[in-house]
Design an enzyme around this catalytic site. Sequence first.
Site, PDB file in Angstrom:
ATOM      1  NE  ARG A 122     -30.521 -34.095  27.889  1.00  0.00           N
ATOM      2  CZ  ARG A 122     -31.528 -34.526  27.105  1.00  0.00           C
ATOM      3  NH1 ARG A 122     -32.735 -34.354  27.248  1.00  0.00           N
ATOM      4  NH2 ARG A 122     -31.285 -35.005  25.837  1.00  0.00           N
ATOM      5  CE  LYS A 144     -16.955 -35.385  46.994  1.00  0.00           C
ATOM      6  NZ  LYS A 144     -15.675 -36.169  47.477  1.00  0.00           N
ATOM      7  CD  GLU A 186     -15.961 -41.381  57.555  1.00  0.00           C
ATOM      8  OE1 GLU A 186     -15.456 -40.327  57.570  1.00  0.00           O
ATOM      9  OE2 GLU A 186     -15.804 -42.380  56.867  1.00  0.00           O
ATOM     10  CE  LYS A 228     -19.693 -34.468  53.292  1.00  0.00           C
ATOM     11  NZ  LYS A 228     -19.713 -35.934  52.842  1.00  0.00           N
ATOM     12  CD  GLU A 238     -13.359 -33.436  47.065  1.00  0.00           C
ATOM     13  OE1 GLU A 238     -13.882 -34.235  46.035  1.00  0.00           O
ATOM     14  OE2 GLU A 238     -13.030 -33.852  48.035  1.00  0.00           O
ATOM     15  NE  ARG A 242     -17.326 -32.184  49.362  1.00  0.00           N
ATOM     16  CZ  ARG A 242     -18.514 -32.150  48.661  1.00  0.00           C
ATOM     17  NH1 ARG A 242     -18.974 -31.448  47.933  1.00  0.00           N
ATOM     18  NH2 ARG A 242     -19.162 -33.488  48.770  1.00  0.00           N
ATOM     19  CG  ASN A 246     -10.247 -36.122  51.719  1.00  0.00           C
ATOM     20  OD1 ASN A 246     -11.460 -37.157  51.433  1.00  0.00           O
ATOM     21  ND2 ASN A 246     -10.016 -35.448  50.481  1.00  0.00           N
ATOM     22  CG  HIS A 249     -11.049 -40.565  54.448  1.00  0.00           C
ATOM     23  ND1 HIS A 249     -11.336 -40.080  55.690  1.00  0.00           N
ATOM     24  CD2 HIS A 249     -12.049 -41.264  54.105  1.00  0.00           C
ATOM     25  CE1 HIS A 249     -12.589 -40.359  56.128  1.00  0.00           C
ATOM     26  NE2 HIS A 249     -13.078 -40.977  54.868  1.00  0.00           N
ATOM     27  CG  HIS A 253      -9.344 -43.978  50.588  1.00  0.00           C
ATOM     28  ND1 HIS A 253      -9.064 -42.503  50.342  1.00  0.00           N
ATOM     29  CD2 HIS A 253     -10.503 -44.286  50.871  1.00  0.00           C
ATOM     30  CE1 HIS A 253     -10.559 -42.194  50.554  1.00  0.00           C
ATOM     31  NE2 HIS A 253     -11.291 -43.083  50.939  1.00  0.00           N
ATOM     32  CG  HIS A 266     -14.723 -46.080  55.127  1.00  0.00           C
ATOM     33  ND1 HIS A 266     -13.721 -45.959  54.211  1.00  0.00           N
ATOM     34  CD2 HIS A 266     -15.085 -44.955  55.418  1.00  0.00           C
ATOM     35  CE1 HIS A 266     -13.650 -44.740  54.045  1.00  0.00           C
ATOM     36  NE2 HIS A 266     -14.330 -44.141  54.830  1.00  0.00           N
TER      37      HIS A 266
HETATM   38  N1  LIG Z   1     -21.275 -39.711  48.606  1.00  0.00           N
HETATM   39  C1  LIG Z   1     -20.455 -39.504  49.440  1.00  0.00           C
HETATM   40  O1  LIG Z   1     -20.040 -38.336  49.867  1.00  0.00           O
HETATM   41  C2  LIG Z   1     -19.981 -40.837  50.335  1.00  0.00           C
HETATM   42  C3  LIG Z   1     -19.376 -40.568  51.436  1.00  0.00           C
HETATM   43  C4  LIG Z   1     -18.698 -41.741  52.181  1.00  0.00           C
HETATM   44  C5  LIG Z   1     -19.017 -42.804  51.855  1.00  0.00           C
HETATM   45  N2  LIG Z   1     -19.571 -42.964  50.460  1.00  0.00           N
HETATM   46  C6  LIG Z   1     -20.095 -44.418  50.192  1.00  0.00           C
HETATM   47  O2  LIG Z   1     -21.018 -45.123  51.133  1.00  0.00           O
HETATM   48  C7  LIG Z   1     -20.782 -46.567  51.021  1.00  0.00           C
HETATM   49  C8  LIG Z   1     -20.669 -47.072  52.469  1.00  0.00           C
HETATM   50  O3  LIG Z   1     -22.020 -46.810  52.920  1.00  0.00           O
HETATM   51  P1  LIG Z   1     -22.430 -47.472  54.129  1.00  0.00           P
HETATM   52  O4  LIG Z   1     -21.351 -47.666  55.156  1.00  0.00           O
HETATM   53  O5  LIG Z   1     -23.672 -46.906  54.641  1.00  0.00           O
HETATM   54  O6  LIG Z   1     -22.665 -49.279  53.770  1.00  0.00           O
HETATM   55  P2  LIG Z   1     -24.038 -49.752  53.012  1.00  0.00           P
HETATM   56  O7  LIG Z   1     -24.649 -49.097  52.383  1.00  0.00           O
HETATM   57  O8  LIG Z   1     -23.291 -50.944  52.334  1.00  0.00           O
HETATM   58  O9  LIG Z   1     -24.648 -50.282  54.208  1.00  0.00           O
HETATM   59  C9  LIG Z   1     -24.188 -51.586  54.950  1.00  0.00           C
HETATM   60  C10 LIG Z   1     -24.919 -52.731  55.319  1.00  0.00           C
HETATM   61  O10 LIG Z   1     -25.821 -52.279  56.390  1.00  0.00           O
HETATM   62  C11 LIG Z   1     -27.295 -52.545  55.825  1.00  0.00           C
HETATM   63  N3  LIG Z   1     -28.335 -51.722  56.324  1.00  0.00           N
HETATM   64  C12 LIG Z   1     -28.517 -50.381  56.144  1.00  0.00           C
HETATM   65  N4  LIG Z   1     -29.239 -49.766  56.941  1.00  0.00           N
HETATM   66  C13 LIG Z   1     -29.578 -50.747  57.904  1.00  0.00           C
HETATM   67  C14 LIG Z   1     -30.313 -50.434  58.995  1.00  0.00           C
HETATM   68  N5  LIG Z   1     -30.975 -49.595  59.438  1.00  0.00           N
HETATM   69  N6  LIG Z   1     -30.591 -51.777  59.776  1.00  0.00           N
HETATM   70  C15 LIG Z   1     -29.962 -52.824  59.402  1.00  0.00           C
HETATM   71  N7  LIG Z   1     -28.828 -53.057  58.212  1.00  0.00           N
HETATM   72  C16 LIG Z   1     -29.061 -52.025  57.456  1.00  0.00           C
HETATM   73  C17 LIG Z   1     -27.235 -52.638  54.392  1.00  0.00           C
HETATM   74  O11 LIG Z   1     -28.234 -53.542  53.646  1.00  0.00           O
HETATM   75  C18 LIG Z   1     -25.826 -53.121  53.987  1.00  0.00           C
HETATM   76  O12 LIG Z   1     -25.664 -54.477  54.104  1.00  0.00           O
HETATM   77  C19 LIG Z   1     -19.545 -46.571  50.077  1.00  0.00           C
HETATM   78  O13 LIG Z   1     -19.839 -46.978  48.793  1.00  0.00           O
HETATM   79  C20 LIG Z   1     -18.971 -45.240  50.022  1.00  0.00           C
HETATM   80  O14 LIG Z   1     -18.293 -45.300  48.754  1.00  0.00           O
HETATM   81  C21 LIG Z   1     -20.337 -42.004  49.838  1.00  0.00           C
HETATM   82 ZN   LIG Z   2     -14.718 -41.925  54.933  1.00  0.00          ZN
END
Ligand SMILES: NC(=O)c1ccc[n+]([C@@H]2O[C@H](COP(=O)([O-])OP(=O)(O)OC[C@H]3O[C@@H](n4cnc5c(N)ncnc54)[C@H](O)[C@@H]3O)[C@@H](O)[C@H]2O)c1
Ligand SMILES: [Zn+2]
Length: 361
Positions: A122, A144, A186, A228, A238, A242, A246, A249, A253, A266
């Site tokens: 939990r 999030k 971003e 942020k 949100e 917040r 976006n 976005h 999207h 992205h």
């Molecule tokens: N929670 C939130 O508020 C929020 C906000 C924006 C995006 N997101 C989410 O984030 C995700 C995207 O995250 P991302 O862009 O970090 O992609 P990711 O987590 O898929 O990482 C991208 C790639 O880079 C590799 N990698 C990571 N760190 C590395 C490093 N230091 N050196 C070499 N390779 C490395 C990973 O293995 C992966 O293959 C999406 O699922 C999106 O929905 C969440």
């Molecule tokens: Zn984004």
Amino acid sequence: MTVVRVNLAHQPYDICVGQGLLSRLGGLVESLQLGRRVGIVTHPACEAHGYAASVVGSLSRVGHDVSVVTVPPGEESKSLAQAERLWREFARGGLDRASTIVALGGGVVGDLAGFAAATLFRGIRFVTAPTTLLAQVDSSVGGKTGLNLPEGKNLVGAFHQPSLVVADVLTLKTLADREFRSGLAEVVKHAMIADAALFGVLEREAERVLRRDADVLEAIIAKNCAIKARVVEQDEREAGLRAVLNFGHTVGHAVEAALGYGVVTHGEAVAYGMLVATALSVRRGLCAEADAQRLEALLRRFELIPANYPSPELLETYILRDKKMRDGVLQFVLTLGVGSVTLAPVSDRTDLWEALHGLQA
Ligand SMILES: NC(=O)c1ccc[n+]([C@@H]2O[C@H](COP(=O)([O-])OP(=O)(O)OC[C@H]3O[C@@H](n4cnc5c(N)ncnc54)[C@H](O)[C@@H]3O)[C@@H](O)[C@H]2O)c1
Ligand SMILES: [Zn+2]
């Protein structure tokens, strides 16, 4: 090291941004008095580059009992199957209510591990060590967490704030070029919504940013986390404000969905979305043309504008599916110029279509 405090009413926490922080993680978590057992969730890339070993070594040296679960790279890992795997491996491995889950990786690991921490027993404590630019400036701030369903992205999740965020900018050296530039979208977004001075720094220091100069990145990433954090502090769940995060976005999207995820990054999709939102703002007399040109020039400098985008007609169908649409009215984030945004309903969509067509003319 730069520390950004996130002042949430019931659980304030720090974001530490610096160089070589992974091998100091044990010291950084000491004042949190975490339980002995820690479960780390990471990616093969973070193991290959030695980041996981640094974290394991550092936590072990201060007496933690550490186990590591590696998840495959890619969006597919934000699944109920992977969440279940984490719950079961950590339950079997002896984690308990006093234990902590550490996410070491990009946004995928952060969202998945955060969700596991929000739900296992939990809810247990969560520390995140983001290793992509997107995760350092965006996904690890704000609490999030989430999983994807076949029906759509991020449809299941929970708000679960971390106890600490540790962003080691040196990890960005090994990030693929396109991933790094995607995260820059971003960064530009944060400057557009809240900080004209940061926008100026990005223009002046673009070359050092692209070279991943650690001092410049540390300053810029800390600034982004603060931007942020200030938004999240005012609207943790949100309810309204917040939504400014976006910016770019709604159309972004739609670009990703229309092309199929992974065709553009992205960041490239959001870059296009910011151009559309800004063109619309110029049409409405909210934003000066000169500011739209500065935005486009910076996005070009960061190579975030590919040659081809889906047609306005195709984008339209996807924009209308936006989950932020309320009672048939599209909620759009428009800009008043570099450093300032406003929320605006777009009920008569004529000028939006004109803006979309204008950009592709
Ligand atoms: N929670 C939130 O508020 C929020 C906000 C924006 C995006 N997101 C989410 O984030 C995700 C995207 O995250 P991302 O862009 O970090 O992609 P990711 O987590 O898929 O990482 C991208 C790639 O880079 C590799 N990698 C990571 N760190 C590395 C490093 N230091 N050196 C070499 N390779 C490395 C990973 O293995 C992966 O293959 C999406 O699922 C999106 O929905 C969440
Ligand atoms: Zn984004």
